[in-house]
Design an enzyme around this catalytic site. Structure first.
Site, PDB file in Angstrom:
ATOM      1  N   ASP A   7      -4.495  -0.466   6.008  1.00 50.05           N
ATOM      2  CA  ASP A   7      -4.727  -0.048   7.124  1.00 50.05           C
ATOM      3  C   ASP A   7      -4.516   1.564   7.690  1.00 50.05           C
ATOM      4  O   ASP A   7      -3.055   2.432   7.451  1.00 50.05           O
ATOM      5  CB  ASP A   7      -3.576  -0.316   8.358  1.00 50.05           C
ATOM      6  CG  ASP A   7      -3.551  -0.270   9.468  1.00 50.05           C
ATOM      7  OD1 ASP A   7      -5.013  -0.495  10.242  1.00 50.05           O
ATOM      8  OD2 ASP A   7      -2.817  -0.192  10.635  1.00 50.05           O
ATOM      9  N   GLU A  68     -10.164  -1.673   6.752  1.00 50.80           N
ATOM     10  CA  GLU A  68     -10.910  -1.665   8.612  1.00 50.80           C
ATOM     11  C   GLU A  68     -11.695  -0.814   7.693  1.00 50.80           C
ATOM     12  O   GLU A  68     -11.558   0.990   7.832  1.00 50.80           O
ATOM     13  CB  GLU A  68      -9.564  -1.734   8.838  1.00 50.80           C
ATOM     14  CG  GLU A  68     -10.366  -1.576  10.675  1.00 50.80           C
ATOM     15  CD  GLU A  68      -8.771  -1.555  11.455  1.00 50.80           C
ATOM     16  OE1 GLU A  68      -8.749  -3.203  11.987  1.00 50.80           O
ATOM     17  OE2 GLU A  68      -8.854  -0.573  11.595  1.00 50.80           O
ATOM     18  N   ASP A 141       1.661  -1.202  11.436  1.00 48.54           N
ATOM     19  CA  ASP A 141       1.134  -1.273  10.757  1.00 48.54           C
ATOM     20  C   ASP A 141       0.603  -2.185   9.309  1.00 48.54           C
ATOM     21  O   ASP A 141      -0.626  -2.289   8.771  1.00 48.54           O
ATOM     22  CB  ASP A 141       1.012   0.794  10.291  1.00 48.54           C
ATOM     23  CG  ASP A 141       1.057   1.940  11.722  1.00 48.54           C
ATOM     24  OD1 ASP A 141       0.176   1.608  11.697  1.00 48.54           O
ATOM     25  OD2 ASP A 141       2.452   1.947  11.705  1.00 48.54           O
TER      26      ASP A 141
END
Length: 167
Positions: A7, A68, A141
């Site tokens: 992330d 992502e 996170d």
């Protein structure tokens, strides 16, 4: 299959290594976040991300890396910084000979919660349940990184089943 989910962030870069066991059970091997100081130069922060993600890859030997996709940034400067972090994450994976899969936030939430507009807390709760963890991964996170890894594991398993049935 073992996946390192990342992330990417400019303050915290979350990571999580999860695998899909032969019995179909999801297992969390490690998770956490690389805390970055805004007092350090951007090049120092990027080097820290590269070194720490490299160490995680060396220790856990993932088969793939999943990150992502960028979908929104508050401003151009934020987008550029996030792009630099994503670039370093891709570079460390490529340096280790690993392919990188990218997923939209909508895809990740659908894979983990079943609803693309799920709230952050719903994602954290489902990550905890799917991996049978005693508590919600912290910082958030880390849970997001595990969600990215789970998304890839689910996607890869589905593609493998489709390929097997087509043969």
């Amino acid at each position: 299959m073992r996946v390192l989910g990342i992330d990417c962030g400019t303050e915290y870069t979350g990571y999580g290594v999860a695998e899909l066991a032969h019995d179909g059970k999801l297992i969390c091997l490690t998770c956490g976040a690389i805390k970055l100081s805004t007092r350090e130069s951007m090049s120092s922060r990027l080097a820290k991300i590269f070194d720490q993600l490299g160490a995680i890859i060396t220790e856990h030997h993932p088969d793939r890396v999943a990150i992502e996709d960028v979908f929104y940034a508050l401003n151009v400067k934020s987008a550029l910084k996030l792009g630099q972090v994503r670039g370093v994450a891709m570079l460390v994976a490529a340096s280790a000979g690993l392919e990188v899969a990218e997923y939209s936030p909508l895809s990740i939430k659908c894979a983990v919660v079943g609803y693309g507009r799920a709230e952050k807390q719903q994602v954290q709760h489902m990550v905890t349940r799917l991996l049978n963890l005693a508590e919600i991964p912290e910082p958030p996170d880390a849970a997001d990184a595990l969600a990215i890894a789970i998304c890839h594991l689910h996607t890869a398993a589905t593609l493998e089943r489709q390929h097997a049935s087509a043969s």
